[in-house]
Motif scaffolding. Sequence first.
Motif, mmCIF file in Angstrom:
data_model
loop_
_atom_site.group_PDB
_atom_site.id
_atom_site.type_symbol
_atom_site.label_atom_id
_atom_site.label_comp_id
_atom_site.label_asym_id
_atom_site.label_seq_id
_atom_site.Cartn_x
_atom_site.Cartn_y
_atom_site.Cartn_z
ATOM 1 N N CYS A 36 40.551 48.529 35.792
ATOM 2 C CA CYS A 36 40.045 49.228 36.983
ATOM 3 C C CYS A 36 39.222 48.243 37.811
ATOM 4 O O CYS A 36 38.018 48.085 37.603
ATOM 5 C CB CYS A 36 39.227 50.448 36.589
ATOM 6 N N THR A 37 39.905 47.586 38.752
ATOM 7 C CA THR A 37 39.274 46.507 39.514
ATOM 8 C C THR A 37 39.076 46.848 40.987
ATOM 9 O O THR A 37 38.288 46.198 41.668
ATOM 10 C CB THR A 37 40.129 45.229 39.419
ATOM 11 N N GLU A 38 39.791 47.834 41.475
ATOM 12 C CA GLU A 38 39.744 48.179 42.894
ATOM 13 C C GLU A 38 38.631 49.196 43.144
ATOM 14 O O GLU A 38 38.613 50.261 42.545
ATOM 15 C CB GLU A 38 41.091 48.773 43.308
ATOM 16 N N LYS A 39 37.687 48.842 44.037
ATOM 17 C CA LYS A 39 36.590 49.764 44.360
ATOM 18 C C LYS A 39 36.998 50.673 45.506
ATOM 19 O O LYS A 39 37.553 50.220 46.500
ATOM 20 C CB LYS A 39 35.332 48.992 44.756
ATOM 21 N N TYR A 76 43.613 56.383 48.084
ATOM 22 C CA TYR A 76 44.062 55.018 47.797
ATOM 23 C C TYR A 76 45.476 54.869 48.331
ATOM 24 O O TYR A 76 46.366 55.652 47.991
ATOM 25 C CB TYR A 76 44.013 54.728 46.297
ATOM 26 N N THR A 100 30.689 55.036 44.695
ATOM 27 C CA THR A 100 31.761 54.044 44.610
ATOM 28 C C THR A 100 32.252 54.023 43.169
ATOM 29 O O THR A 100 31.463 53.934 42.235
ATOM 30 C CB THR A 100 31.245 52.654 45.015
ATOM 31 N N LYS A 102 35.619 52.625 40.483
ATOM 32 C CA LYS A 102 36.685 51.631 40.334
ATOM 33 C C LYS A 102 37.931 52.335 39.829
ATOM 34 O O LYS A 102 37.863 53.207 38.972
ATOM 35 C CB LYS A 102 36.266 50.553 39.345
ATOM 36 N N ASN A 104 42.294 51.775 38.803
ATOM 37 C CA ASN A 104 43.354 50.859 38.419
ATOM 38 C C ASN A 104 44.347 50.817 39.575
ATOM 39 O O ASN A 104 44.978 51.833 39.871
ATOM 40 C CB ASN A 104 44.020 51.365 37.138
ATOM 41 N N THR A 111 40.437 55.865 36.395
ATOM 42 C CA THR A 111 39.178 55.474 37.017
ATOM 43 C C THR A 111 38.200 54.895 35.997
ATOM 44 O O THR A 111 38.315 55.130 34.802
ATOM 45 C CB THR A 111 38.506 56.680 37.695
ATOM 46 N N SER A 112 37.255 54.152 36.538
ATOM 47 C CA SER A 112 36.144 53.611 35.753
ATOM 48 C C SER A 112 34.930 53.610 36.660
ATOM 49 O O SER A 112 35.042 53.821 37.862
ATOM 50 C CB SER A 112 36.466 52.189 35.289
ATOM 51 N N GLY A 113 33.775 53.352 36.091
ATOM 52 C CA GLY A 113 32.580 53.286 36.916
ATOM 53 C C GLY A 113 31.904 54.627 37.090
ATOM 54 O O GLY A 113 30.885 54.718 37.742
ATOM 55 N N ASP A 117 29.834 50.886 33.174
ATOM 56 C CA ASP A 117 30.306 49.820 32.301
ATOM 57 C C ASP A 117 29.241 49.434 31.283
ATOM 58 O O ASP A 117 29.541 48.972 30.202
ATOM 59 C CB ASP A 117 30.701 48.601 33.134
#
Length: 146
Positions: A36-39, A76, A100, A102, A104, A111-113, A117
């Motif tokens: 999950c790198t895209e904010k 997205y 905000t 994150k 994938n 999702t992450s964040g 983390d």
Amino acid sequence: MDISDIFVIVVGIILLLIQLLILYFIITGIKSMIVCTEKVVAKVTSVIDEQKRYEDSKTGKTEYRYYYNVTFTYDYNGQEYDTTRTYSDRSKYSKGDNPTIKINPHNPKETSGLRGDISTLLGLSISIPLFAFFDLIYISILSSVF
């Protein structure tokens, strides 16, 4: 095989299952942190309060715990997605907030964040020494029995 041998085997299996379960959650969290790198900016579209009742079977004491199901909506690549997370802290998000998160980029539903983390890394740093500690206890039980 006597009762102490069976006890040691059962304890070993229980410790193994606990360790595997904890390891699964840690690996899932780390995977999510990596992919999950895209904010993106999300919007909190609903916060639903949920009350759960817990009764202690030994003391009979009843306790109520509150949980908050928070739904996030985000866009997205022109498509709208939503995800729901459960929190025990009401002050974390309110309807209309724009946190905000994150995602994938290859699977925008992932999702992450939202949990953070830091909690995943903290879980990892605590669980590895605990694994070693429980393994040492088990080994000492084994060596005293056999």
